[in-house]
Each structure stands twice: as C-alpha cells, then as structure tokens.
Design an enzyme around this catalytic site. Structure first.
Site, short mmCIF file in Angstrom:
data_model
loop_
_atom_site.label_atom_id
_atom_site.label_comp_id
_atom_site.label_asym_id
_atom_site.label_seq_id
_atom_site.Cartn_x
_atom_site.Cartn_y
_atom_site.Cartn_z
N ASP A 1 175.35 -8.66 -32.82
CA ASP A 1 176.21 -8.12 -31.77
C ASP A 1 175.52 -8.46 -30.44
O ASP A 1 174.47 -7.90 -30.13
CB ASP A 1 176.36 -6.61 -31.97
CG ASP A 1 177.28 -5.97 -30.93
OD1 ASP A 1 177.40 -6.53 -29.82
OD2 ASP A 1 177.85 -4.90 -31.21
N ARG B 1 200.26 -13.27 -34.27
CA ARG B 1 199.16 -12.70 -35.07
C ARG B 1 198.30 -13.81 -35.68
O ARG B 1 197.11 -13.63 -35.94
CB ARG B 1 199.69 -11.76 -36.16
CG ARG B 1 198.59 -11.24 -37.09
CD ARG B 1 198.98 -9.99 -37.87
NE ARG B 1 200.28 -10.06 -38.49
CZ ARG B 1 200.56 -10.77 -39.61
NH1 ARG B 1 199.62 -11.48 -40.20
NH2 ARG B 1 201.77 -10.75 -40.10
N TYR C 1 175.45 0.47 -32.33
CA TYR C 1 176.61 1.19 -31.80
C TYR C 1 177.13 2.15 -32.88
O TYR C 1 177.39 1.73 -34.02
CB TYR C 1 177.69 0.18 -31.38
CG TYR C 1 178.90 0.82 -30.77
CD1 TYR C 1 178.80 1.63 -29.65
CD2 TYR C 1 180.17 0.63 -31.32
CE1 TYR C 1 179.91 2.25 -29.10
CE2 TYR C 1 181.28 1.22 -30.77
CZ TYR C 1 181.15 2.03 -29.66
OH TYR C 1 182.27 2.64 -29.12
N LYS D 1 183.26 -5.35 -22.54
CA LYS D 1 182.07 -5.15 -21.70
C LYS D 1 181.89 -6.32 -20.74
O LYS D 1 182.79 -6.63 -19.99
CB LYS D 1 180.86 -4.93 -22.62
CG LYS D 1 181.09 -3.87 -23.70
CD LYS D 1 181.38 -2.52 -23.10
CE LYS D 1 181.49 -1.34 -24.05
NZ LYS D 1 182.26 -1.44 -25.24
N1 PLP Z 1 179.19 -3.19 -29.83
C1 PLP Z 1 178.55 -2.59 -28.81
C2 PLP Z 1 177.12 -2.94 -28.55
C3 PLP Z 1 179.21 -1.66 -28.02
O1 PLP Z 1 178.55 -1.06 -27.00
C4 PLP Z 1 180.57 -1.35 -28.29
C5 PLP Z 1 181.31 -0.37 -27.48
O2 PLP Z 1 180.74 0.35 -26.68
C6 PLP Z 1 181.19 -1.99 -29.38
C7 PLP Z 1 180.48 -2.91 -30.11
C8 PLP Z 1 182.62 -1.69 -29.73
O3 PLP Z 1 183.48 -2.30 -28.82
P1 PLP Z 1 184.96 -1.75 -28.49
O4 PLP Z 1 184.81 -0.45 -27.77
O5 PLP Z 1 185.53 -2.85 -27.66
O6 PLP Z 1 185.65 -1.59 -29.79
#
Ligand code: PLP
Length: 394
Positions: free
Chosen positions: A183, A58, A111, A208
């Site tokens: 992000d 961890r 998101y 992704k």
């Molecule tokens: N940020 C974006 C732009 C996303 O599209 C997503 C998920 O679709 C996330 C964050 C969250 O990621 P996770 O599904 O790996 O928790």
C-alpha cells in the site's frame, strides 16, 4: 504520441492522455454506462477478447482507462485497475490472490479496515492472517509458512510512520512462493515505486495524495504484467467495485499537479517536523525526513522524499491530544490525509477509540499520538496554528 521517455514531472501532465481519440487536449468524461456495437459480430469479438474496445463501464471506460494508464506509468507498472475506493482496491487484491486455506502475513501497523477485512470476511472464507511488525524483516521471515500466498505491507505504516524494507521483504516473500503487495498511499508514486523495488502489486487510496483535493473517494491496483492484469480485471468485473468516470476524471486532473504538490508537502513537512521536534510539549516526532526517524537510512534508500504525513507524541497524553485538536483553527480536525489542506487527528480519541486500550497500544497507538497530514498552505500559517493550539495545553 510522444516517442521519448519523459521526465517524471512531464509524465504527470501527459501520462494517459495519448489514449484520447477525440483530439481534445484533456481526456473527456465518458459519462456513459454502456457502448454501442457496430454489429452482433463486433459485440461477439469484443466479448471474446478478439478485438479491443469498450462494452460496459463496469468492464472498462476511456476516462477510467486514461487515469489508470497515468497511475500505471508513474508507478512503473504495466497496467492498473481503477476501483471505487482504496478499500475496494485492497479487496480486489485479496479476492484475486486468496483461496480457502491460504495464509497472509500483514503489517501490524496497517490501515484499520484492511486488518478488519482479513479478520472478518476473509477469516470466514478460510483465510488465516498473522500481523507482525514488518519494520523488522526477520519477523516477516519467521511468520512465512508453506501456505503463505500473500505478504501485505504499508510503508510508511498508518498511523505510526514506521518503514518496512520493501526490497528485503519482496525477496523473502518470493523465496516462500508468496507475492508482495504494498500500500503506497502515504508517499504516492512521486516519492516511492515499490514495483521497482521488487514488489508484485501496488495499491493506493486515490482519495489521498494522488487525487489530492479531498473531493473524491477512489482506489487503484497497479500490476506488472498482462497475465496478472487479466486475472485481476476478471475479479473486478465480477465483484464490481470500479471507480466511476467522473471521479476518474477528477483523479486524472489531480495527477497533473502531483509532483508540484508532493514537493510542497515535503518542504512544508520538513519545516513543521523540525518545529515540532524542538517544541517542549512534544516527546518525539516520526517523520521519514528527520534524521531522528529510527529507519532514516532505509528511507533514504527506498524513497526519494519524505511525503507530508507525520506522527508525534504529546507529553501530556490523552487530554493534551484532545486540547490540541479542539484548539486548531486552520488545520482541519478530520480523518484522511494527502489533500491540499492540513488535516490533524488524534487516533486514541478518534479512529482507534473503539479498540480496547490493550489492542490500541499493541498497534502502537499511544495516548498522546497525533497524526498530521501537512498541506500545501503557507508553512508559516501551519506553524502559527499549531503554536497557538499547543499553547492552550496546560
Ligand atoms: N490505505 C491507507 C494507507 C489509507 O490511509 C486508507 C484510508 O485512509 C485506505 C487504504 C483506504 O482508502 P479509502 O478510504 O479510499 O477506501
């Protein structure tokens, strides 16, 4: 140890691999929860930070460390923190930066769970947030307050593919005494490096493009300096949302083909976007590679390629969206994006269906909006599949 600065393509292959003490060409999977100490004084030195080494997974693990190093290098950052999901990465930023009384300015097109996290958990902890159209920098400037600690943006934004001016927003945030977190999931470090544009923190859903094979859930936070890294590491150690060694290994393997995949995503993306733009059943297409994108010029300045995700609006609205999605054959009807396979979704009937129509439209998720993550299959096959599905719309 490689002494010279490598080209980005070589970096994808080699970044993080020099941290391997086993002489294996690829970092092995250290599938262990804990590590032996030589003696009690060795253990004490590790815990006190007087000596480098591993204690407990961890808190750090060689397989995870190698993947973190690879992403930090590609993002032009100093250190990175591997997290159990993209949302765990978002939460690491929020919990490291925010205290009761703090204010956040966040993209309105973001998101969904990121917005919900601020509006529920962090609201309960006394944090306030304003959601503004960050594609208009003036709206960000107007929303900044003396208590604003964090500006949080996505560019391109999910799911409408709007861009925000990272450089200008970083400047505005810093003038107000706030930090900027970006992000960068949609473009990956291959096409965009927010830290080099002035951002302080980058997060990714590794799920992704970075992993790229739709077989891992993971996230990462990249920071610019050791002090921030230590502060964030301490929060992550306590909150516990770390990635595990096997998933870190898969992500690191995915990174080796990141450049190749991203170039192909963009090549297919351009061809599919041009096809859709010319199609009579489609109102408009938003893709950063198209000159018709309202922020095409900004995109040219701040990223080096358009990625593989686009949005388009069907003239036939909600029912046309349902028909299209129920008719695709090769493109998978699924959420997520950034995998080698093409994924298509209709936010109004799927991800955003639980929002009231008013709230959905405020987030610019219109009835006929489709989000398409163009994969790296043969482009002819992707276009043929979309053609036959569009033909079924009356
Ligand atoms: N940020 C974006 C732009 C996303 O599209 C997503 C998920 O679709 C996330 C964050 C969250 O990621 P996770 O599904 O790996 O928790």
């Amino acid at each position: 140890m490689i002494s010279k600065e490598l080209n980005a393509q070589s970096m994808c292959i080699h970044a993080g691999e020099s941290i391997n003490e086993s002489r294996a060409v690829v970092q092995p999977i250290y599938q262990t929860s804990t590590f032996r100490f030589d003696s009690t004084s060795h253990g004490a030195a590790l815990f006190a930070g007087r000596q480098e080494g591993y204690i407990y997974t961890r808190m750090g693990n060689p397989t995870i460390r190698a993947m973190e190093e690879a992403v930090a290098t590609l993002e032009k950052g100093k250190r990175a923190l591997g997290c159990g999901s993209g949302m765990a990465a978002v939460n690491t930023v929020f919990s490291a930066e925010l205290s009761a009384g703090d204010h956040v300015v966040c993209s309105q097109v973001v998101y969904g769970p990121t917005m919900t996290l601020l509006n529920t958990v962090y609201k309960r902890f006394g944090v306030t947030a304003d959601f503004v159209d960050t594609s208009d920098t003036d709206q960000v400037i107007r929303a900044l307050k003396p208590t604003t600690r964090l500006v949080y943006i996505e560019s391109p934004g999910n799911p409408t593919i709007e861009l925000s001016d990272i450089q200008k927003i970083a400047h505005a945030a810093h003038n107000a005494g706030a930090v900027l977190a970006v992000d960068n999931t949609f473009l990956s470090p291959w096409f965009q490096n927010p830290l080099a544009l002035g951002a302080d923190i980058v997060i990714h859903s590794l799920t992704k493009f970075i992993n790229g094979h739709a077989d891992v859930i993971g996230g990462i936070v990249v920071v610019k300096d050791d002090e921030t890294y230590k502060r964030y590491r301490s929060v992550l150690n306590q909150t516990g949302g770390v990635i595990d060694p096997f998933n870190a290994f898969l992500v690191h393997r995915g990174i080796k083909t990141l450049g190749l995949r991203m170039e192909r995503h963009a090549q297919n993306g351009m061809a599919v976007a041009r096809f859709l733009e010319a199609h009579p059943k489609i109102d408009w297409v938003r893709y950063p590679g198209l000159k018709s994108h309202p922020q095409y010029e900004l995109g040219q300045r701040q990223h080096s390629g358009p990625g593989g995700v686009m949005a388009f609006e069907l003239k036939g609205g909600f029912s046309a969206g349902e028909t299209l999605l129920n008719s695709v054959e090769m493109c998978a009807l699924a959420v997520s994006l950034g995998g080698v396979e093409s994924l298509i979704q209709h936010p109004a009937s799927m991800t955003h269906a639980s929002l009231g129509k008013e709230q959905r439209l405020a987030a610019r998720v219109t009835d006929g909006l489709i989000r398409l993550s163009v994969g790296i299959e043969s482009c002819d096959d992707i276009i043929a599949d979309l053609t036959q599905a569009l033909d079924r719309i009356p």
